[in-house]
Scaffold this motif. Structure first.
Motif, PDB file in Angstrom:
ATOM      1  N   SER A 107       1.869  -3.704  -7.111  1.00  0.00           N
ATOM      2  CA  SER A 107       1.748  -2.368  -6.513  1.00  0.00           C
ATOM      3  C   SER A 107       1.282  -1.361  -7.558  1.00  0.00           C
ATOM      4  O   SER A 107       0.461  -0.483  -7.282  1.00  0.00           O
ATOM      5  N   ARG A 137      -6.826   2.500  -8.115  1.00  0.00           N
ATOM      6  CA  ARG A 137      -7.276   3.634  -7.295  1.00  0.00           C
ATOM      7  C   ARG A 137      -7.590   4.849  -8.166  1.00  0.00           C
ATOM      8  O   ARG A 137      -8.599   5.537  -7.970  1.00  0.00           O
ATOM      9  N   GLU A 161      -2.424  -1.785  -8.253  1.00  0.00           N
ATOM     10  CA  GLU A 161      -3.242  -1.217  -7.183  1.00  0.00           C
ATOM     11  C   GLU A 161      -3.367   0.293  -7.342  1.00  0.00           C
ATOM     12  O   GLU A 161      -4.457   0.860  -7.188  1.00  0.00           O
ATOM     13  N   ALA A 162      -2.254   0.945  -7.688  1.00  0.00           N
ATOM     14  CA  ALA A 162      -2.281   2.397  -7.864  1.00  0.00           C
ATOM     15  C   ALA A 162      -3.191   2.783  -9.024  1.00  0.00           C
ATOM     16  O   ALA A 162      -3.992   3.730  -8.928  1.00  0.00           O
ATOM     17  N   PRO A 190       0.808  -1.222   0.000  1.00  0.00           N
ATOM     18  CA  PRO A 190       0.000   0.000   0.000  1.00  0.00           C
ATOM     19  C   PRO A 190       0.840   1.271   0.000  1.00  0.00           C
ATOM     20  O   PRO A 190       0.472   2.249  -0.626  1.00  0.00           O
ATOM     21  N   LYS A 191       1.989   1.241   0.710  1.00  0.00           N
ATOM     22  CA  LYS A 191       2.839   2.427   0.733  1.00  0.00           C
ATOM     23  C   LYS A 191       3.429   2.689  -0.648  1.00  0.00           C
ATOM     24  O   LYS A 191       3.517   3.828  -1.096  1.00  0.00           O
ATOM     25  N   GLU A 250      -0.609  11.273 -10.194  1.00  0.00           N
ATOM     26  CA  GLU A 250      -1.439  12.471 -10.007  1.00  0.00           C
ATOM     27  C   GLU A 250      -0.663  13.728 -10.365  1.00  0.00           C
ATOM     28  O   GLU A 250      -1.196  14.639 -11.015  1.00  0.00           O
ATOM     29  N   ASP A 297       0.710   4.093  -2.736  1.00  0.00           N
ATOM     30  CA  ASP A 297       0.486   5.511  -2.411  1.00  0.00           C
ATOM     31  C   ASP A 297       1.460   6.400  -3.177  1.00  0.00           C
ATOM     32  O   ASP A 297       1.094   7.447  -3.721  1.00  0.00           O
ATOM     33  N   ALA A 298       2.740   5.971  -3.202  1.00  0.00           N
ATOM     34  CA  ALA A 298       3.766   6.761  -3.882  1.00  0.00           C
ATOM     35  C   ALA A 298       3.509   6.827  -5.386  1.00  0.00           C
ATOM     36  O   ALA A 298       3.684   7.879  -6.019  1.00  0.00           O
ATOM     37  N   VAL A 321       0.539   6.458  -6.882  1.00  0.00           N
ATOM     38  CA  VAL A 321      -0.646   7.305  -7.069  1.00  0.00           C
ATOM     39  C   VAL A 321      -0.241   8.778  -7.052  1.00  0.00           C
ATOM     40  O   VAL A 321      -0.652   9.566  -7.915  1.00  0.00           O
ATOM     41  N   ALA A 322       0.570   9.161  -6.072  1.00  0.00           N
ATOM     42  CA  ALA A 322       0.996  10.556  -5.957  1.00  0.00           C
ATOM     43  C   ALA A 322       1.781  10.996  -7.189  1.00  0.00           C
ATOM     44  O   ALA A 322       1.603  12.117  -7.696  1.00  0.00           O
TER      45      ALA A 322
END
Length: 257
Positions: A50, A57, A53-54, A9-10, A20, A13-14, A16-17
């Motif tokens: 990973s 999302r 998953e991103a 998940p971490k 974005e 998150d990276a 996704v960021a």
């Protein structure tokens, strides 16, 4: 001893960021296809689970979408965020054309300033290419193509300003902006010499940006738009005079023959 948390998940998150940020700054544009999953995983130095998953999302948030067997894309609708039936009313209202020109003074003047201040050589090369596309459409007498190319030029200038808010605002307004530019071109082409002056103004604007002269670029942009606005007002007043004369002629009684 508590179990170690899953690191996926971490990592997600990276990713996704990062994606974005690429969408926000224009590195990934509406409708653009992402690299294949394997290449993206290498680029981000993460595992494919990973990465998946991103992407899932971002799909759930409406920023990306998948085509069956055709890859992952940035949502095209991101550029339509300000679509509104009111825009059609504005386009059909002659006074709103001048309101939009005043609005363009603000946006394009600021963008020209920061494009000259922050633009990279890659940005400048894209500006040169946009100028060539405008000239090609003009040589072909393709007014719609010219309006499209001019709009593309302003978008490239927004990208060169490296201001994400300016860029996405103008992308959202693209349809309105392009139709305003086309209408202006159709009217201004009726005046001999006007088109050449507009081309010269745009060339001066581009030269100032490429020379890294922010204030000169902003001033050239304002002069360019002010000339368009003044000429359109002059044409409008002339049309009103002609209509009044036509009405007077029609209502003047004809004497005995």
């Amino acid at each position: 001893m508590p179990a170690r948390k899953n690191q996926a998940p971490k990592l997600a998150d990276a990713i996704v960021a990062e994606l974005e940020q690429m969408i926000a700054d224009g590195s990934l544009q509406p409708g653009q296809k992402l690299l294949p999953e394997r290449e993206l995983a290498v680029q981000f130095q993460v595992s494919r689970p990973s990465l998946r998953e991103a992407i899932q999302r971002l799909e759930a948030r409406g920023l990306l979408y998948r085509r069956q067997g055709g890859g992952t894309y940035v949502k095209q609708e991101l550029s339509h965020g300000l679509a509104d039936p009111l825009f059609d009313l504005l386009l059909n209202n002659p006074d709103s054309q001048f309101d939009l020109l005043e609005f363009r003074h603000v946006l394009e003047g600021v963008a020209a300033y920061y494009a000259a201040l922050r633009g990279t050589e890659i940005d400048f090369e894209r500006i040169r290419h946009a100028q060539l596309q405008i000239e090609a459409a003009q040589q072909q007498g393709d007014l719609a193509g010219e309006a499209n190319a001019v709009t593309d030029f302003y978008l490239v200038m927004m990208e060169a300003s490296h201001n994400a808010v300016l860029l996405h605002l103008v992308r959202a307004l693209r349809s309105l902006l392009e139709r305003n530019i086309l209408r202006n071109i159709e009217v201004l082409n009726q005046r001999p010499g006007v088109v050449n002056r507009i081309r010269r103004h745009r060339s001066e604007l581009i030269a100032a940006i490429l020379a890294g002269q922010p204030e000169q670029a902003r001033d050239a942009c304002h002069e360019h738009l002010a000339f368009i606005e003044d000429t359109l007002l002059d044409i409008q007043r002339e049309d009103q005079r002609n209509r009044r004369l036509t009405r007077q002629i029609r209502t003047t009684p004809v004497g005995p023959q």
